[in-house]
Design an enzyme around this catalytic site. Sequence first.
Site, mmCIF file in Angstrom:
data_model
loop_
_atom_site.group_PDB
_atom_site.id
_atom_site.type_symbol
_atom_site.label_atom_id
_atom_site.label_comp_id
_atom_site.label_asym_id
_atom_site.label_seq_id
_atom_site.Cartn_x
_atom_site.Cartn_y
_atom_site.Cartn_z
ATOM 1 N N TYR A 136 0.791 -0.973 -0.009
ATOM 2 C CA TYR A 136 0.056 0.042 -0.159
ATOM 3 C C TYR A 136 0.837 0.982 0.057
ATOM 4 O O TYR A 136 0.594 2.300 -0.583
ATOM 5 C CB TYR A 136 -1.163 0.090 1.032
ATOM 6 C CG TYR A 136 -1.743 -1.048 1.065
ATOM 7 C CD1 TYR A 136 -3.137 -1.112 0.340
ATOM 8 C CD2 TYR A 136 -1.965 -2.212 1.819
ATOM 9 C CE1 TYR A 136 -3.993 -2.144 0.251
ATOM 10 C CE2 TYR A 136 -2.692 -3.365 1.919
ATOM 11 C CZ TYR A 136 -3.825 -3.069 1.190
ATOM 12 O OH TYR A 136 -4.681 -4.116 1.053
ATOM 13 N N ASN A 159 -12.704 -0.568 -4.867
ATOM 14 C CA ASN A 159 -12.551 -0.931 -6.191
ATOM 15 C C ASN A 159 -13.536 -1.735 -6.694
ATOM 16 O O ASN A 159 -13.982 -2.839 -6.475
ATOM 17 C CB ASN A 159 -11.420 -1.867 -6.478
ATOM 18 C CG ASN A 159 -11.011 -2.219 -7.481
ATOM 19 O OD1 ASN A 159 -11.492 -1.687 -8.612
ATOM 20 N ND2 ASN A 159 -10.131 -3.120 -8.066
ATOM 21 N N CYS A 167 -6.728 -4.921 -7.640
ATOM 22 C CA CYS A 167 -6.190 -4.510 -6.448
ATOM 23 C C CYS A 167 -5.752 -5.669 -5.410
ATOM 24 O O CYS A 167 -5.023 -5.546 -4.412
ATOM 25 C CB CYS A 167 -7.404 -4.011 -5.456
ATOM 26 S SG CYS A 167 -9.013 -4.823 -5.567
ATOM 27 N N HIS A 168 -5.934 -6.955 -5.808
ATOM 28 C CA HIS A 168 -5.299 -8.023 -5.075
ATOM 29 C C HIS A 168 -3.836 -8.259 -5.087
ATOM 30 O O HIS A 168 -3.310 -8.929 -4.294
ATOM 31 C CB HIS A 168 -5.839 -9.505 -5.684
ATOM 32 C CG HIS A 168 -5.554 -9.825 -7.220
ATOM 33 N ND1 HIS A 168 -6.261 -9.150 -8.099
ATOM 34 C CD2 HIS A 168 -4.513 -10.364 -7.869
ATOM 35 C CE1 HIS A 168 -5.945 -9.698 -9.442
ATOM 36 N NE2 HIS A 168 -4.681 -10.389 -9.086
ATOM 37 N N GLU A 194 -1.513 -16.228 -10.184
ATOM 38 C CA GLU A 194 -0.368 -15.490 -10.937
ATOM 39 C C GLU A 194 1.018 -15.775 -10.548
ATOM 40 O O GLU A 194 1.796 -15.182 -11.026
ATOM 41 C CB GLU A 194 -0.663 -14.011 -10.846
ATOM 42 C CG GLU A 194 -2.124 -13.507 -11.285
ATOM 43 C CD GLU A 194 -2.189 -12.159 -11.047
ATOM 44 O OE1 GLU A 194 -1.464 -11.425 -10.404
ATOM 45 O OE2 GLU A 194 -3.394 -11.634 -11.349
#
Length: 197
Positions: A136, A159, A167-168, A194
């Site tokens: 963040y 979001n 945003c993950h 990912e």
Amino acid sequence: MSETTDLFPIEDGAMADLRSRLTEQAGESGLLDVAHRTIDSPVGRLLLATTERGLVRVAFEREGFDEVLASLATRISPRVLEAPRRLDAVAAELEEYFAGTRHSFDLPLDHSLSSGFRQRVQRHLPDIGYGHTRSYAEVAELVGNPKAVRAVGTACATNPLPVVVPCHRVLRSDGSLGGYIGGPEAKTTLLQLEHAA
């Protein structure tokens, strides 16, 4: 007295075709402002909604689809209809993403559900590459306001386009997950998908 459907039963296929034609006519007549559909995914069912500008909302089932649709009707337009075909391209890109063959999205996005600093942060999130994460604090610095760490957290938490606007990929400075609109399991699943470092 019997209902008309008892007297004249309509097959599911015919009903789906009728619904599709009515939705198409509504769109052609300018009576459809927000089209939506749901899809299944590794993080549960997702609601997808689009406007003429682009994808405006991705919602997790835990948010309550009826509540999300009611919010869209209030914030964008009451002319909200289920129109799956309008979201075929979105569904196809999400399917490719969940299959691991797509690493970024090429969809027009409608950011009208966010404004100000929140929108600025959300527009930056796709710059965090597939398989990478940022804290963040790092995101706050990248958007030019290093002291706005909490505001970045709020921008991520609100979001309206999770998964597509990633945003993950934003974590706490200690590497722990932090919050996520889809829940910690969904955030973990996306990061594992990912192979995020």
